[in-house]
Design a protein around this motif. Sequence first.
Motif, PDB file in Angstrom:
ATOM      1  N   LYS A 212       0.832  -1.203   0.000  1.00 34.22           N
ATOM      2  CA  LYS A 212       0.000   0.000   0.000  1.00 34.22           C
ATOM      3  C   LYS A 212       0.866   1.253   0.000  1.00 34.22           C
ATOM      4  O   LYS A 212       0.559   2.241  -0.681  1.00 34.22           O
ATOM      5  CB  LYS A 212      -0.926  -0.001   1.210  1.00 34.22           C
ATOM      6  CG  LYS A 212      -2.049  -1.032   1.137  1.00 34.22           C
ATOM      7  CD  LYS A 212      -2.912  -0.990   2.392  1.00 34.22           C
ATOM      8  CE  LYS A 212      -4.020  -2.024   2.332  1.00 34.22           C
ATOM      9  NZ  LYS A 212      -4.843  -2.027   3.573  1.00 34.22           N
ATOM     10  N   MET A 213       1.953   1.219   0.761  1.00 32.60           N
ATOM     11  CA  MET A 213       2.846   2.381   0.829  1.00 32.60           C
ATOM     12  C   MET A 213       3.524   2.613  -0.517  1.00 32.60           C
ATOM     13  O   MET A 213       3.620   3.761  -0.984  1.00 32.60           O
ATOM     14  CB  MET A 213       3.887   2.161   1.931  1.00 32.60           C
ATOM     15  CG  MET A 213       3.320   2.188   3.335  1.00 32.60           C
ATOM     16  SD  MET A 213       4.562   1.790   4.593  1.00 32.60           S
ATOM     17  CE  MET A 213       5.725   3.137   4.356  1.00 32.60           C
ATOM     18  N   ILE A 214       3.984   1.542  -1.151  1.00 31.28           N
ATOM     19  CA  ILE A 214       4.640   1.677  -2.458  1.00 31.28           C
ATOM     20  C   ILE A 214       3.642   2.172  -3.497  1.00 31.28           C
ATOM     21  O   ILE A 214       3.954   3.043  -4.322  1.00 31.28           O
ATOM     22  CB  ILE A 214       5.262   0.338  -2.887  1.00 31.28           C
ATOM     23  CG1 ILE A 214       6.401  -0.038  -1.941  1.00 31.28           C
ATOM     24  CG2 ILE A 214       5.763   0.411  -4.330  1.00 31.28           C
ATOM     25  CD1 ILE A 214       6.987  -1.412  -2.201  1.00 31.28           C
ATOM     26  N   TYR A 215       2.410   1.634  -3.449  1.00 29.56           N
ATOM     27  CA  TYR A 215       1.379   2.056  -4.402  1.00 29.56           C
ATOM     28  C   TYR A 215       1.083   3.546  -4.241  1.00 29.56           C
ATOM     29  O   TYR A 215       0.990   4.286  -5.234  1.00 29.56           O
ATOM     30  CB  TYR A 215       0.111   1.243  -4.190  1.00 29.56           C
ATOM     31  CG  TYR A 215      -0.999   1.586  -5.162  1.00 29.56           C
ATOM     32  CD1 TYR A 215      -1.072   0.973  -6.409  1.00 29.56           C
ATOM     33  CD2 TYR A 215      -1.975   2.533  -4.843  1.00 29.56           C
ATOM     34  CE1 TYR A 215      -2.075   1.284  -7.303  1.00 29.56           C
ATOM     35  CE2 TYR A 215      -2.981   2.854  -5.734  1.00 29.56           C
ATOM     36  CZ  TYR A 215      -3.031   2.232  -6.960  1.00 29.56           C
ATOM     37  OH  TYR A 215      -4.018   2.566  -7.841  1.00 29.56           O
ATOM     38  N   ALA A 216       0.952   3.997  -2.984  1.00 33.33           N
ATOM     39  CA  ALA A 216       0.658   5.410  -2.739  1.00 33.33           C
ATOM     40  C   ALA A 216       1.789   6.305  -3.239  1.00 33.33           C
ATOM     41  O   ALA A 216       1.554   7.372  -3.826  1.00 33.33           O
ATOM     42  CB  ALA A 216       0.408   5.641  -1.251  1.00 33.33           C
ATOM     43  N   ALA A 217       3.030   5.858  -3.034  1.00 27.36           N
ATOM     44  CA  ALA A 217       4.181   6.661  -3.439  1.00 27.36           C
ATOM     45  C   ALA A 217       4.307   6.755  -4.950  1.00 27.36           C
ATOM     46  O   ALA A 217       4.654   7.810  -5.497  1.00 27.36           O
ATOM     47  CB  ALA A 217       5.456   6.083  -2.841  1.00 27.36           C
ATOM     48  N   THR A 218       4.019   5.657  -5.642  1.00 24.87           N
ATOM     49  CA  THR A 218       4.205   5.638  -7.100  1.00 24.87           C
ATOM     50  C   THR A 218       3.002   6.181  -7.866  1.00 24.87           C
ATOM     51  O   THR A 218       3.099   6.431  -9.069  1.00 24.87           O
ATOM     52  CB  THR A 218       4.499   4.202  -7.589  1.00 24.87           C
ATOM     53  OG1 THR A 218       3.439   3.333  -7.172  1.00 24.87           O
ATOM     54  CG2 THR A 218       5.820   3.714  -7.028  1.00 24.87           C
ATOM     55  N   HIS A 219       1.868   6.362  -7.189  1.00 25.63           N
ATOM     56  CA  HIS A 219       0.667   6.833  -7.873  1.00 25.63           C
ATOM     57  C   HIS A 219       0.200   8.221  -7.424  1.00 25.63           C
ATOM     58  O   HIS A 219      -0.869   8.670  -7.833  1.00 25.63           O
ATOM     59  CB  HIS A 219      -0.487   5.836  -7.678  1.00 25.63           C
ATOM     60  CG  HIS A 219      -0.323   4.573  -8.462  1.00 25.63           C
ATOM     61  ND1 HIS A 219       0.577   3.598  -8.107  1.00 25.63           N
ATOM     62  CD2 HIS A 219      -0.934   4.126  -9.595  1.00 25.63           C
ATOM     63  CE1 HIS A 219       0.506   2.601  -8.972  1.00 25.63           C
ATOM     64  NE2 HIS A 219      -0.387   2.903  -9.881  1.00 25.63           N
ATOM     65  N   LYS A 220       1.008   8.896  -6.619  1.00 26.04           N
ATOM     66  CA  LYS A 220       0.562  10.192  -6.114  1.00 26.04           C
ATOM     67  C   LYS A 220       0.469  11.250  -7.218  1.00 26.04           C
ATOM     68  O   LYS A 220      -0.286  12.217  -7.100  1.00 26.04           O
ATOM     69  CB  LYS A 220       1.491  10.675  -4.995  1.00 26.04           C
ATOM     70  CG  LYS A 220       2.935  10.899  -5.402  1.00 26.04           C
ATOM     71  CD  LYS A 220       3.752  11.325  -4.190  1.00 26.04           C
ATOM     72  CE  LYS A 220       5.217  11.526  -4.571  1.00 26.04           C
ATOM     73  NZ  LYS A 220       6.012  11.925  -3.376  1.00 26.04           N
ATOM     74  N   ASN A 221       1.236  11.057  -8.291  1.00 27.52           N
ATOM     75  CA  ASN A 221       1.190  12.008  -9.401  1.00 27.52           C
ATOM     76  C   ASN A 221       0.684  11.325 -10.680  1.00 27.52           C
ATOM     77  O   ASN A 221       1.134  11.638 -11.777  1.00 27.52           O
ATOM     78  CB  ASN A 221       2.582  12.606  -9.652  1.00 27.52           C
ATOM     79  CG  ASN A 221       3.058  13.452  -8.487  1.00 27.52           C
ATOM     80  OD1 ASN A 221       2.292  14.222  -7.913  1.00 27.52           O
ATOM     81  ND2 ASN A 221       4.329  13.304  -8.132  1.00 27.52           N
ATOM     82  N   SER A 222      -0.263  10.404 -10.519  1.00 21.98           N
ATOM     83  CA  SER A 222      -0.779   9.672 -11.671  1.00 21.98           C
ATOM     84  C   SER A 222      -1.359  10.623 -12.712  1.00 21.98           C
ATOM     85  O   SER A 222      -2.061  11.581 -12.381  1.00 21.98           O
ATOM     86  CB  SER A 222      -1.860   8.676 -11.215  1.00 21.98           C
ATOM     87  OG  SER A 222      -1.290   7.633 -10.471  1.00 21.98           O
ATOM     88  N   LYS A 223      -1.061  10.326 -13.974  1.00 23.80           N
ATOM     89  CA  LYS A 223      -1.477  11.182 -15.079  1.00 23.80           C
ATOM     90  C   LYS A 223      -2.813  10.698 -15.640  1.00 23.80           C
ATOM     91  O   LYS A 223      -2.920   9.567 -16.106  1.00 23.80           O
ATOM     92  CB  LYS A 223      -0.403  11.152 -16.168  1.00 23.80           C
ATOM     93  CG  LYS A 223      -0.682  12.090 -17.342  1.00 23.80           C
ATOM     94  CD  LYS A 223       0.340  11.854 -18.452  1.00 23.80           C
ATOM     95  CE  LYS A 223       1.744  12.142 -17.991  1.00 23.80           C
ATOM     96  NZ  LYS A 223       2.714  11.965 -19.123  1.00 23.80           N
TER      97      LYS A 223
END
Length: 271
Positions: free
Chosen positions: A140-151
Amino acid sequence: MTNAEYLIAIDKRRSRRAFKPKPLDYDVKQLIKELVAYVNEKAGLDFIFIDDARFAFNVQSGMTSLIAVCGPDTIPARQACGYYGETIVLQCAFHGIGTCWVGSYNENKVLEKLDLPKGHRLYCVIAIGNVSEKLSIKEKMIYAATHKNSKPYQKMFEFCDDVISPQVAFAMQQVEKAPSSVNRRPVKFRYENGEISAYVEEPYSDKSIDFGIAQLHFQIGMSAKGVKGRWEDGRFVIDSGQILKFPNAANSKKGDRKSTRLNSSHLTGSR
């Protein structure tokens, strides 16, 4: 799998990094190997299944297998690796098997397991294993970090000369859900004179693998809306006659596997 099931798989798919200690069932591994063999024959690639791949990873945990994503050292092969690799990822996702496209791994140790022809290379790997239904805290932490600036898909368009059709909008929503390296979504789309085209900058890189994945997601979305077609030289060409068939486990000569989790599959539309 039907095209509708591929849509379900797109929604279910998540990049998984925490795998259970239990290895994949024998029948599941055999069917993944069949898919790998079919992809290699269909697209001229060199995908290789490795059963116990824990040696390759530092971030992933648990019992992990992998597919070494290999092929000729060309731009079309890179795109094909993304396109066909994602078909396997989505089939696994539909049946509850965890996967993750991985660009950071122990490449030297993986290469020791391979015997690639001259002019062919290892591009990346797909981690595969049994997973819990819910994401772990780390995932969940990795997902949040990698998707915070989703285009959003609207920002993937470099040019658009008209209001896009509902079919294209739906297909682009599926592209929005496609995995890409560090979630950068590098594919640039154009909608011009009613036609869709796309490209990536630095095509002689792993961005072309992201492009192949995006092509598949777009194609699935268009097919769901009744528009069959294929990608050709960076353009989506409408073609109702394109059908891609994967191995049918029920007809396999390796034994009766009608009860296995991964069964016969087909995808309407091919590249």
